[in-house]
Design a protein around this motif. Sequence first.
Motif, PDB file in Angstrom:
ATOM      1  N   GLY A   3       0.620  -0.267   5.692  1.00 22.92           N
ATOM      2  CA  GLY A   3      -0.611  -0.780   6.071  1.00 22.92           C
ATOM      3  C   GLY A   3      -0.511  -2.219   5.317  1.00 22.92           C
ATOM      4  N   SER A  30      -7.605  -2.732  -0.958  1.00 25.13           N
ATOM      5  CA  SER A  30      -7.297  -3.136   0.457  1.00 25.13           C
ATOM      6  C   SER A  30      -8.517  -2.494   1.194  1.00 25.13           C
ATOM      7  CB  SER A  30      -5.988  -2.575   1.126  1.00 25.13           C
ATOM      8  OG  SER A  30      -6.160  -0.989   1.310  1.00 25.13           O
ATOM      9  N   LEU A  31      -8.634  -2.822   2.380  1.00 26.60           N
ATOM     10  CA  LEU A  31      -9.872  -2.376   3.112  1.00 26.60           C
ATOM     11  C   LEU A  31      -9.845  -0.909   3.087  1.00 26.60           C
ATOM     12  CD1 LEU A  31     -10.125  -4.755   6.286  1.00 26.60           C
ATOM     13  CD2 LEU A  31     -11.626  -4.499   4.071  1.00 26.60           C
ATOM     14  N   GLU A  32      -8.575  -0.119   2.951  1.00 30.17           N
ATOM     15  CA  GLU A  32      -8.639   1.296   3.297  1.00 30.17           C
ATOM     16  C   GLU A  32      -8.374   2.030   1.975  1.00 30.17           C
ATOM     17  OE1 GLU A  32      -5.172   1.431   5.439  1.00 30.17           O
ATOM     18  OE2 GLU A  32      -5.989   0.386   7.172  1.00 30.17           O
ATOM     19  N   THR A  33      -8.053   1.481   0.771  1.00 27.77           N
ATOM     20  CA  THR A  33      -7.774   2.156  -0.448  1.00 27.77           C
ATOM     21  C   THR A  33      -7.958   1.507  -1.749  1.00 27.77           C
ATOM     22  OG1 THR A  33      -6.102   3.825  -1.584  1.00 27.77           O
ATOM     23  CG2 THR A  33      -5.432   1.906  -0.477  1.00 27.77           C
ATOM     24  N   LYS A  34      -7.882   2.109  -2.852  1.00 22.09           N
ATOM     25  CA  LYS A  34      -8.015   1.509  -4.175  1.00 22.09           C
ATOM     26  C   LYS A  34      -6.899   2.354  -4.943  1.00 22.09           C
ATOM     27  CE  LYS A  34     -11.121   1.389  -8.177  1.00 22.09           C
ATOM     28  NZ  LYS A  34     -12.461   1.541  -8.710  1.00 22.09           N
ATOM     29  N   GLN A  35      -6.269   1.346  -5.941  1.00 19.39           N
ATOM     30  CA  GLN A  35      -5.073   1.919  -6.702  1.00 19.39           C
ATOM     31  C   GLN A  35      -5.296   1.270  -7.894  1.00 19.39           C
ATOM     32  OE1 GLN A  35      -0.959   2.044  -5.250  1.00 19.39           O
ATOM     33  NE2 GLN A  35      -0.218   1.338  -7.168  1.00 19.39           N
ATOM     34  N   ALA A  90       0.894  -0.999  -0.191  1.00 15.83           N
ATOM     35  CA  ALA A  90      -0.150   0.104  -0.005  1.00 15.83           C
ATOM     36  C   ALA A  90       1.024   1.275   0.002  1.00 15.83           C
ATOM     37  CB  ALA A  90      -0.800  -0.034   1.169  1.00 15.83           C
ATOM     38  N   MET A 117      -2.168  -4.450  -0.897  1.00 11.56           N
ATOM     39  CA  MET A 117      -3.124  -4.215  -1.773  1.00 11.56           C
ATOM     40  C   MET A 117      -3.437  -5.697  -2.686  1.00 11.56           C
ATOM     41  SD  MET A 117      -2.902  -0.434  -2.508  1.00 11.56           S
ATOM     42  CE  MET A 117      -4.500  -0.255  -3.351  1.00 11.56           C
TER      43      MET A 117
END
Length: 163
Positions: free
Chosen positions: A89, A139-144, A85, A92
Amino acid sequence: MPHDHAHGAHSHSHDHQHHHDYGHSHTHGPGHNHDHPDHMHSHMHAVDDAAELQVLTDQFIDGFVAAKDKMSYLRIAGVPLEIDAPGGGPKMKLVDVTLTTEWQVGTASPSFGSRELSYMPYPGEMVTERTNMGLIYVSLETKQVTDLRSFIQNHPASGKDYV
């Protein structure tokens, strides 16, 4: 240095003088190459690299579309199924691959002495189509979304450094 140009049944010789911004004027030999082995007269390296990158991108996409086992194709190509990530964290995970079609209908570049871009729309025959691929990691927190062209540029197996 004179060089020959063959035209049909006859040929002729003539000199070419060129002046460049790096402070010297000289005659080029055959092929218009400098005596400097690392400098070719064409000055087309960036254009050539971009064209080669587009060919690699096109071939990769064609292979992916044709592949019966898409995951195996991605693994063989070295596409990571997990990445770090950006802010740390949890890793991803690759969950989607998208294909987008783009048409370049013009060009825009900075204008001298202005904040306005110099815009040149293309006539119909110059409009070009490009297909690109996006690798979507979450991930649970972000997208890339990683653009395939960026992946190829930075991938050691591509055999060339496009930076």
